[in-house]
Design a protein around this motif. Structure first.
Motif, PDB file in Angstrom:
ATOM      1  N   THR A 218      26.555  13.060  25.460  1.00 37.96           N
ATOM      2  CA  THR A 218      26.236  13.276  26.867  1.00 37.96           C
ATOM      3  C   THR A 218      26.910  12.183  27.670  1.00 37.96           C
ATOM      4  OG1 THR A 218      24.091  14.177  26.235  1.00 37.96           O
ATOM      5  CG2 THR A 218      24.367  13.554  28.529  1.00 37.96           C
ATOM      6  N   VAL A 219      27.600  12.585  28.749  1.00 36.82           N
ATOM      7  CA  VAL A 219      28.333  11.645  29.581  1.00 36.82           C
ATOM      8  C   VAL A 219      27.824  11.760  31.010  1.00 36.82           C
ATOM      9  CG1 VAL A 219      30.617  10.975  30.425  1.00 36.82           C
ATOM     10  CG2 VAL A 219      30.382  11.960  28.141  1.00 36.82           C
ATOM     11  N   SER A 220      27.545  10.620  31.648  1.00 33.62           N
ATOM     12  CA  SER A 220      27.148  10.622  33.053  1.00 33.62           C
ATOM     13  C   SER A 220      28.400  10.658  33.921  1.00 33.62           C
ATOM     14  CB  SER A 220      26.327   9.378  33.366  1.00 33.62           C
ATOM     15  OG  SER A 220      26.044   9.342  34.747  1.00 33.62           O
ATOM     16  N   ASN A 221      28.428  11.592  34.874  1.00 31.74           N
ATOM     17  CA  ASN A 221      29.577  11.731  35.771  1.00 31.74           C
ATOM     18  C   ASN A 221      29.395  11.005  37.093  1.00 31.74           C
ATOM     19  OD1 ASN A 221      31.117  13.296  34.070  1.00 31.74           O
ATOM     20  ND2 ASN A 221      30.344  15.219  34.868  1.00 31.74           N
ATOM     21  N   SER A 222      28.274  10.368  37.290  1.00 32.31           N
ATOM     22  CA  SER A 222      28.018   9.723  38.577  1.00 32.31           C
ATOM     23  C   SER A 222      27.463   8.318  38.369  1.00 32.31           C
ATOM     24  CB  SER A 222      27.040  10.559  39.398  1.00 32.31           C
ATOM     25  OG  SER A 222      25.800  10.633  38.734  1.00 32.31           O
ATOM     26  N   THR A 223      27.488   7.535  39.419  1.00 30.29           N
ATOM     27  CA  THR A 223      27.005   6.158  39.322  1.00 30.29           C
ATOM     28  C   THR A 223      25.483   6.082  39.265  1.00 30.29           C
ATOM     29  OG1 THR A 223      27.121   5.971  41.726  1.00 30.29           O
ATOM     30  CG2 THR A 223      29.019   5.182  40.468  1.00 30.29           C
ATOM     31  N   ASP A 224      24.800   7.099  39.796  1.00 21.71           N
ATOM     32  CA  ASP A 224      23.329   7.050  39.783  1.00 21.71           C
ATOM     33  C   ASP A 224      22.722   7.840  38.610  1.00 21.71           C
ATOM     34  OD1 ASP A 224      23.878   9.602  40.579  1.00 21.71           O
ATOM     35  OD2 ASP A 224      22.589   9.570  42.346  1.00 21.71           O
ATOM     36  N   ASN A 225      23.566   8.256  37.650  1.00 22.92           N
ATOM     37  CA  ASN A 225      23.120   8.980  36.450  1.00 22.92           C
ATOM     38  C   ASN A 225      22.378  10.279  36.757  1.00 22.92           C
ATOM     39  OD1 ASN A 225      24.237   7.144  34.649  1.00 22.92           O
ATOM     40  ND2 ASN A 225      22.426   5.862  34.674  1.00 22.92           N
ATOM     41  N   SER A 226      22.729  10.954  37.866  1.00 25.26           N
ATOM     42  CA  SER A 226      22.073  12.213  38.199  1.00 25.26           C
ATOM     43  C   SER A 226      22.906  13.423  37.795  1.00 25.26           C
ATOM     44  CB  SER A 226      21.801  12.268  39.704  1.00 25.26           C
ATOM     45  OG  SER A 226      23.030  12.254  40.421  1.00 25.26           O
ATOM     46  N   ASP A 227      24.122  13.206  37.344  1.00 32.55           N
ATOM     47  CA  ASP A 227      25.038  14.292  37.009  1.00 32.55           C
ATOM     48  C   ASP A 227      25.565  14.062  35.591  1.00 32.55           C
ATOM     49  OD1 ASP A 227      26.657  16.514  37.329  1.00 32.55           O
ATOM     50  OD2 ASP A 227      28.253  15.388  38.316  1.00 32.55           O
ATOM     51  N   TYR A 228      25.314  15.037  34.699  1.00 29.12           N
ATOM     52  CA  TYR A 228      25.699  14.865  33.299  1.00 29.12           C
ATOM     53  C   TYR A 228      26.638  15.963  32.836  1.00 29.12           C
ATOM     54  CZ  TYR A 228      21.977  11.441  32.818  1.00 29.12           C
ATOM     55  OH  TYR A 228      21.190  10.343  32.953  1.00 29.12           O
ATOM     56  N   LEU A 229      27.475  15.600  31.884  1.00 28.14           N
ATOM     57  CA  LEU A 229      28.338  16.537  31.185  1.00 28.14           C
ATOM     58  C   LEU A 229      27.900  16.482  29.723  1.00 28.14           C
ATOM     59  CD1 LEU A 229      30.883  18.371  31.501  1.00 28.14           C
ATOM     60  CD2 LEU A 229      32.199  16.409  30.718  1.00 28.14           C
ATOM     61  N   TYR A 230      27.542  17.642  29.169  1.00 19.29           N
ATOM     62  CA  TYR A 230      27.066  17.723  27.801  1.00 19.29           C
ATOM     63  C   TYR A 230      28.190  18.262  26.923  1.00 19.29           C
ATOM     64  CZ  TYR A 230      22.547  17.336  30.104  1.00 19.29           C
ATOM     65  OH  TYR A 230      21.489  16.916  30.873  1.00 19.29           O
ATOM     66  N   LEU A 231      28.491  17.571  25.811  1.00 19.45           N
ATOM     67  CA  LEU A 231      29.551  17.991  24.894  1.00 19.45           C
ATOM     68  C   LEU A 231      28.921  18.546  23.623  1.00 19.45           C
ATOM     69  CD1 LEU A 231      31.866  14.898  25.361  1.00 19.45           C
ATOM     70  CD2 LEU A 231      32.078  17.127  26.456  1.00 19.45           C
ATOM     71  N   PHE A 232      29.403  19.726  23.199  1.00 20.89           N
ATOM     72  CA  PHE A 232      28.866  20.428  22.037  1.00 20.89           C
ATOM     73  C   PHE A 232      29.979  20.743  21.051  1.00 20.89           C
ATOM     74  CE2 PHE A 232      26.016  21.459  25.497  1.00 20.89           C
ATOM     75  CZ  PHE A 232      24.761  21.460  24.919  1.00 20.89           C
ATOM     76  N   LYS A 233      29.573  21.057  19.808  1.00 20.51           N
ATOM     77  CA  LYS A 233      30.505  21.556  18.818  1.00 20.51           C
ATOM     78  C   LYS A 233      29.778  22.570  17.939  1.00 20.51           C
ATOM     79  CE  LYS A 233      29.983  18.316  14.984  1.00 20.51           C
ATOM     80  NZ  LYS A 233      30.678  17.412  14.092  1.00 20.51           N
ATOM     81  N   ARG A 234      30.578  23.431  17.286  1.00 21.82           N
ATOM     82  CA  ARG A 234      30.051  24.368  16.306  1.00 21.82           C
ATOM     83  C   ARG A 234      31.161  24.741  15.338  1.00 21.82           C
ATOM     84  NH1 ARG A 234      29.144  29.981  19.710  1.00 21.82           N
ATOM     85  NH2 ARG A 234      31.302  30.240  20.342  1.00 21.82           N
ATOM     86  N   GLU A 235      30.771  25.198  14.175  1.00 21.58           N
ATOM     87  CA  GLU A 235      31.717  25.635  13.154  1.00 21.58           C
ATOM     88  C   GLU A 235      32.045  27.106  13.401  1.00 21.58           C
ATOM     89  OE1 GLU A 235      33.024  23.819  10.475  1.00 21.58           O
ATOM     90  OE2 GLU A 235      32.105  22.047  11.357  1.00 21.58           O
ATOM     91  N   VAL A 236      33.330  27.431  13.427  1.00 23.15           N
ATOM     92  CA  VAL A 236      33.772  28.823  13.580  1.00 23.15           C
ATOM     93  C   VAL A 236      34.789  29.130  12.487  1.00 23.15           C
ATOM     94  CG1 VAL A 236      33.350  28.960  16.058  1.00 23.15           C
ATOM     95  CG2 VAL A 236      35.557  28.184  15.234  1.00 23.15           C
ATOM     96  N   LYS A 237      34.924  30.413  12.168  1.00 21.98           N
ATOM     97  CA  LYS A 237      35.892  30.816  11.162  1.00 21.98           C
ATOM     98  C   LYS A 237      37.306  30.608  11.678  1.00 21.98           C
ATOM     99  CE  LYS A 237      33.112  34.160   8.731  1.00 21.98           C
ATOM    100  NZ  LYS A 237      33.010  35.552   8.274  1.00 21.98           N
ATOM    101  N   LYS A 238      38.187  30.178  10.774  1.00 20.65           N
ATOM    102  CA  LYS A 238      39.591  29.997  11.109  1.00 20.65           C
ATOM    103  C   LYS A 238      40.216  31.345  11.384  1.00 20.65           C
ATOM    104  CE  LYS A 238      41.163  26.034   8.510  1.00 20.65           C
ATOM    105  NZ  LYS A 238      41.972  25.592   7.386  1.00 20.65           N
ATOM    106  N   GLU A 239      41.061  31.378  12.397  1.00 17.47           N
ATOM    107  CA  GLU A 239      41.840  32.591  12.657  1.00 17.47           C
ATOM    108  C   GLU A 239      43.149  32.471  11.912  1.00 17.47           C
ATOM    109  OE1 GLU A 239      42.259  33.279  16.805  1.00 17.47           O
ATOM    110  OE2 GLU A 239      40.118  33.153  17.167  1.00 17.47           O
ATOM    111  N   GLU A 240      43.460  33.447  11.129  1.00 20.84           N
ATOM    112  CA  GLU A 240      44.679  33.398  10.305  1.00 20.84           C
ATOM    113  C   GLU A 240      45.850  33.972  11.061  1.00 20.84           C
ATOM    114  OE1 GLU A 240      44.779  32.594   6.771  1.00 20.84           O
ATOM    115  OE2 GLU A 240      42.734  31.900   6.799  1.00 20.84           O
TER     116      GLU A 240
END
Length: 114
Positions: free
Chosen positions: A92-114
């Protein structure tokens, strides 16, 4: 002699297992939450790196199959939604100086496309 055979067999089995390639890759996305003064709840945008950045900044909000905005009661409600979609919160990353705006980073496993 028996020990040498078993050791050699274990070595080759270990090398074979480590040489197998996985059929999945990690996919990443980011989520941003937008709060509405007029409507109850919040909406989110999800960036999987596929959309045009200008459209993303204009607020391409997450919609259901009927093209209605999906509303969330709280940030935790939105995080639970992402978890149900198979995403795991990475950072989680704060996008503002007052910590009121966040950017959430996610990941997941997906099948490889051949």
């Amino acid at each position: 002699m028996k020990h040498l055979f078993i050791t050699t067999l274990l070595f080759f089995m270990t090398a074979f297992v480590m040489a197998q390639q996985t059929n999945t890759i990690e996919q990443y996305c980011s989520m941003k939450i937008y709060y509405s003064i007029i409507a109850d709840g919040a909406t989110i945008t999800i960036d999987e790196g596929k959309d045009d950045e200008i459209m993303h900044r204009l607020g391409k909000r997450l919609r259901d199959s009927s093209n209605n905005l999906i509303r969330f009661k709280s940030p935790v409600d939105a995080l639970n939604y992402m978890g149900k979609q198979g995403w795991k919160l990475v950072h989680t990353v704060s996008n503002s100086t007052d910590n009121s705006d966040y950017l959430y980073l996610f990941k997941r496993e997906v099948k490889k496309e051949e």
